[in-house]
Scaffold this active site. Structure first.
Site, PDB file in Angstrom:
ATOM      1  N   ASP A   8      13.544  -3.214  14.622  1.00  0.00           N
ATOM      2  CA  ASP A   8      14.833  -2.923  15.245  1.00  0.00           C
ATOM      3  C   ASP A   8      14.724  -3.346  16.710  1.00  0.00           C
ATOM      4  O   ASP A   8      13.743  -3.984  17.112  1.00  0.00           O
ATOM      5  CB  ASP A   8      15.216  -1.443  15.063  1.00  0.00           C
ATOM      6  CG  ASP A   8      14.385  -0.491  15.903  1.00  0.00           C
ATOM      7  OD1 ASP A   8      13.411  -0.923  16.580  1.00  0.00           O
ATOM      8  OD2 ASP A   8      14.691   0.718  15.897  1.00  0.00           O
ATOM      9  N   CYS A  65       9.451  -0.401  14.989  1.00  0.00           N
ATOM     10  CA  CYS A  65      10.602   0.170  15.689  1.00  0.00           C
ATOM     11  C   CYS A  65      10.058   0.796  16.976  1.00  0.00           C
ATOM     12  O   CYS A  65       8.901   0.551  17.338  1.00  0.00           O
ATOM     13  CB  CYS A  65      11.380   1.168  14.817  1.00  0.00           C
ATOM     14  SG  CYS A  65      10.546   2.704  14.399  1.00  0.00           S
ATOM     15  N   THR A  67       9.047   3.832  17.832  1.00  0.00           N
ATOM     16  CA  THR A  67       7.846   4.650  17.613  1.00  0.00           C
ATOM     17  C   THR A  67       7.092   4.266  16.354  1.00  0.00           C
ATOM     18  O   THR A  67       5.946   4.670  16.181  1.00  0.00           O
ATOM     19  CB  THR A  67       8.216   6.138  17.481  1.00  0.00           C
ATOM     20  OG1 THR A  67       9.065   6.291  16.339  1.00  0.00           O
ATOM     21  CG2 THR A  67       8.905   6.659  18.736  1.00  0.00           C
ATOM     22  N   HIS A  98      -8.635   2.767   2.060  1.00  0.00           N
ATOM     23  CA  HIS A  98      -8.462   3.915   1.167  1.00  0.00           C
ATOM     24  C   HIS A  98      -7.080   4.021   0.545  1.00  0.00           C
ATOM     25  O   HIS A  98      -6.946   4.599  -0.534  1.00  0.00           O
ATOM     26  CB  HIS A  98      -8.756   5.216   1.914  1.00  0.00           C
ATOM     27  CG  HIS A  98     -10.201   5.383   2.248  1.00  0.00           C
ATOM     28  ND1 HIS A  98     -10.676   6.513   2.854  1.00  0.00           N
ATOM     29  CD2 HIS A  98     -11.274   4.569   2.059  1.00  0.00           C
ATOM     30  CE1 HIS A  98     -11.984   6.394   3.034  1.00  0.00           C
ATOM     31  NE2 HIS A  98     -12.366   5.218   2.570  1.00  0.00           N
ATOM     32  N   HIS A 133     -10.274   5.677  -4.877  1.00  0.00           N
ATOM     33  CA  HIS A 133      -9.010   5.506  -4.162  1.00  0.00           C
ATOM     34  C   HIS A 133      -7.930   4.926  -5.076  1.00  0.00           C
ATOM     35  O   HIS A 133      -6.748   5.215  -4.904  1.00  0.00           O
ATOM     36  CB  HIS A 133      -9.208   4.642  -2.925  1.00  0.00           C
ATOM     37  CG  HIS A 133     -10.296   5.159  -2.036  1.00  0.00           C
ATOM     38  ND1 HIS A 133     -10.190   6.355  -1.366  1.00  0.00           N
ATOM     39  CD2 HIS A 133     -11.514   4.659  -1.741  1.00  0.00           C
ATOM     40  CE1 HIS A 133     -11.308   6.565  -0.678  1.00  0.00           C
ATOM     41  NE2 HIS A 133     -12.125   5.552  -0.891  1.00  0.00           N
TER      42      HIS A 133
END
Length: 151
Positions: A8, A65, A67, A98, A133
């Site tokens: 964004d 974005c 954050t 993992h 995993h």
């Protein structure tokens, strides 16, 4: 390997930096936008790029974005996406080793360019370990089937 890029307005500058870095590394990418710092809604871009991954047009994605939080939430709504928000190298490595993350999410307003590039490099180079995993990844897929229905 082909990478789907999405961002964004808050992640635009870092996406442009990452594009240049991918070119340096010789990694192919598809840029799903946005293409400026004009305000946009991150779910629109996360969805287009995530669908490209699950449809086989790209192998993995890097979504950005302000954050990294919102774009990771949006990406993880798409069945088959395992988006990991990473703010450090260890998290990026473990997200691949993992969790077999197929989308790396970054915060354009919280990461410097050099750290972001180091995170990207480790994330691109780290293989999935499989083993125990794999069982956990399969359980995530089962949750998706239960929540979203179908296969």
């Amino acid at each position: 390997m082909k990478i789907a890029l999405a961002c964004d307005h808050g992640g635009y500058k870092l996406k442009e930096c990452i594009k240049s870095y991918l070119q340096e590394l010789g990694v192919e990418y598809i840029d799903f936008g946005t293409y400026s710092e004009e305000s946009v809604d991150y779910p629109d871009f996360a969805y287009k790029a995530a669908k490209a991954i699950v449809n086989g047009e790209a192998d993995r994605g890097i979504f950005i974005c302000g954050t990294g939080i919102g774009i990771s939430m949006a990406a993880n709504k798409v069945r088959g996406i395992r988006a990991a928000l990473c703010y450090n190298i260890f998290a990026a490595e473990m997200s691949r080793r993992h969790n077999n993350a197929n989308v790396l999410c970054l915060g354009g307003r919280v990461l410097g360019e050099e750290l972001a590039k180091a995170i990207v490099k480790v994330w691109l180079e780290t293989p999935f370990e499989g083993g125990r995993h794999e069982r956990r990844i399969n359980k995530i897929a089962e949750i998706e089937k239960t929540e979203y229905g179908g296969k």
